[in-house]
Design a protein around this motif. Structure first.
Motif, mmCIF file in Angstrom:
data_model
loop_
_atom_site.group_PDB
_atom_site.id
_atom_site.type_symbol
_atom_site.label_atom_id
_atom_site.label_comp_id
_atom_site.label_asym_id
_atom_site.label_seq_id
_atom_site.Cartn_x
_atom_site.Cartn_y
_atom_site.Cartn_z
ATOM 1 N N ARG A 1 0.848 -1.190 0.000
ATOM 2 C CA ARG A 1 0.000 0.000 0.000
ATOM 3 C C ARG A 1 0.878 1.232 0.000
ATOM 4 N N ASN A 2 0.398 2.255 -0.653
ATOM 5 C CA ASN A 2 1.064 3.551 -0.581
ATOM 6 C C ASN A 2 0.530 4.296 0.627
ATOM 7 N N GLU A 3 1.439 4.834 1.407
ATOM 8 C CA GLU A 3 1.088 5.591 2.603
ATOM 9 C C GLU A 3 1.656 6.999 2.467
ATOM 10 N N ILE A 4 1.086 7.920 3.204
ATOM 11 C CA ILE A 4 1.572 9.294 3.232
ATOM 12 C C ILE A 4 1.875 9.640 4.682
ATOM 13 N N ASP A 5 3.117 10.075 4.940
ATOM 14 C CA ASP A 5 3.446 10.438 6.317
ATOM 15 C C ASP A 5 3.063 11.893 6.572
ATOM 16 N N SER A 6 3.255 12.344 7.780
ATOM 17 C CA SER A 6 2.815 13.681 8.177
ATOM 18 C C SER A 6 3.523 14.789 7.399
ATOM 19 N N ASP A 7 4.695 14.498 6.840
ATOM 20 C CA ASP A 7 5.428 15.477 6.031
ATOM 21 C C ASP A 7 4.955 15.501 4.586
ATOM 22 N N GLY A 8 4.043 14.616 4.229
ATOM 23 C CA GLY A 8 3.547 14.534 2.861
ATOM 24 C C GLY A 8 4.347 13.598 1.977
ATOM 25 N N ASN A 9 5.376 12.950 2.527
ATOM 26 C CA ASN A 9 6.162 12.001 1.749
ATOM 27 C C ASN A 9 5.411 10.692 1.589
ATOM 28 N N HIS A 10 5.598 10.053 0.435
ATOM 29 C CA HIS A 10 4.957 8.765 0.148
ATOM 30 C C HIS A 10 5.934 7.637 0.430
ATOM 31 N N TYR A 11 5.398 6.557 0.935
ATOM 32 C CA TYR A 11 6.184 5.339 1.113
ATOM 33 C C TYR A 11 5.234 4.161 1.050
ATOM 34 N N LYS A 12 5.781 2.964 0.882
ATOM 35 C CA LYS A 12 4.952 1.762 0.801
ATOM 36 C C LYS A 12 5.044 0.983 2.102
ATOM 37 N N THR A 13 3.930 0.367 2.447
ATOM 38 C CA THR A 13 3.927 -0.590 3.544
ATOM 39 C C THR A 13 3.504 -1.935 2.982
ATOM 40 N N TYR A 14 3.901 -2.965 3.699
ATOM 41 C CA TYR A 14 3.650 -4.329 3.253
ATOM 42 C C TYR A 14 2.982 -5.094 4.374
ATOM 43 N N GLU A 15 1.977 -5.878 3.990
ATOM 44 C CA GLU A 15 1.235 -6.674 4.959
ATOM 45 C C GLU A 15 1.098 -8.091 4.415
ATOM 46 N N ALA A 16 1.267 -9.056 5.298
ATOM 47 C CA ALA A 16 1.141 -10.451 4.873
ATOM 48 C C ALA A 16 -0.275 -10.709 4.384
ATOM 49 N N ALA A 17 -0.376 -11.316 3.224
ATOM 50 C CA ALA A 17 -1.670 -11.704 2.673
ATOM 51 C C ALA A 17 -1.891 -13.205 2.844
ATOM 52 N N LEU A 18 -0.808 -13.923 3.104
ATOM 53 C CA LEU A 18 -0.873 -15.372 3.246
ATOM 54 C C LEU A 18 -1.572 -15.753 4.549
ATOM 55 N N GLU A 19 -2.577 -16.579 4.431
ATOM 56 C CA GLU A 19 -3.215 -17.134 5.613
ATOM 57 C C GLU A 19 -2.832 -18.604 5.770
ATOM 58 N N ARG A 20 -2.853 -19.323 4.645
ATOM 59 C CA ARG A 20 -2.545 -20.756 4.686
ATOM 60 C C ARG A 20 -2.086 -21.199 3.307
ATOM 61 N N ALA A 21 -1.118 -22.106 3.297
ATOM 62 C CA ALA A 21 -0.668 -22.721 2.045
ATOM 63 C C ALA A 21 -0.721 -24.228 2.235
ATOM 64 N N THR A 22 -1.295 -24.909 1.270
ATOM 65 C CA THR A 22 -1.339 -26.368 1.317
ATOM 66 C C THR A 22 -0.699 -26.914 0.050
#
Length: 120
Positions: free
Chosen positions: A63-84
């Motif tokens: 995801r693209n995020e915006i910090d309080s200074d107006g700068n953009h950066y990306k955050t990453y979140e696990a989407a994996l719940e289970r792998a078989t």
């Protein structure tokens, strides 16, 4: 040899120690690449290589995020719940179940709400 290399790529990816560490940290909360590098004790270039592979295989969402200074950066979140993994007629099949993520309109509404709260 199997025509579809995706199952083998996923198995190799999930077997990678750095991928496991990064996924684990990203499952706790969304984190930037810098935060993942710090939390995992892994170099930033290594984190970025693993992030690219995990996003390609839908194991991480970005995801693209915006910090309080107006700068953009990306955050990453696990989407994996289970792998078989299963063997079906001589071929490996890897099924990946992912966590439902909120969609762009929901994120926009949350961001707008946060901005309005900051202005209050």
């Amino acid at each position: 040899m199997c025509e579809d290399s995706r199952p083998l790529e996923l198995l190799a990816l999930l077997g990678d120690e750095h991928v496991q560490i990064v996924l684990s940290a990203a499952s706790e909360r969304p984190r930037s690449a810098d935060e993942l590098s710090d939390a995992c004790g892994v170099s930033l270039p290594t984190v970025y290589r693993r992030i690219e592979a995990m996003v390609t295989h839908d194991l991480l969402t970005e995801r693209n995020e915006i910090d309080s200074d107006g700068n953009h950066y990306k955050t990453y979140e696990a989407a994996l719940e289970r792998a078989t993994v299963r063997l079906d007629d001589g071929e490996f099949v890897v099924d990946v179940d992912t966590v439902e993520q909120d969609d762009a309109p929901d994120r926009f509404m949350q961001m707008w709400s946060d901005i309005r709260e900051d202005d209050s």
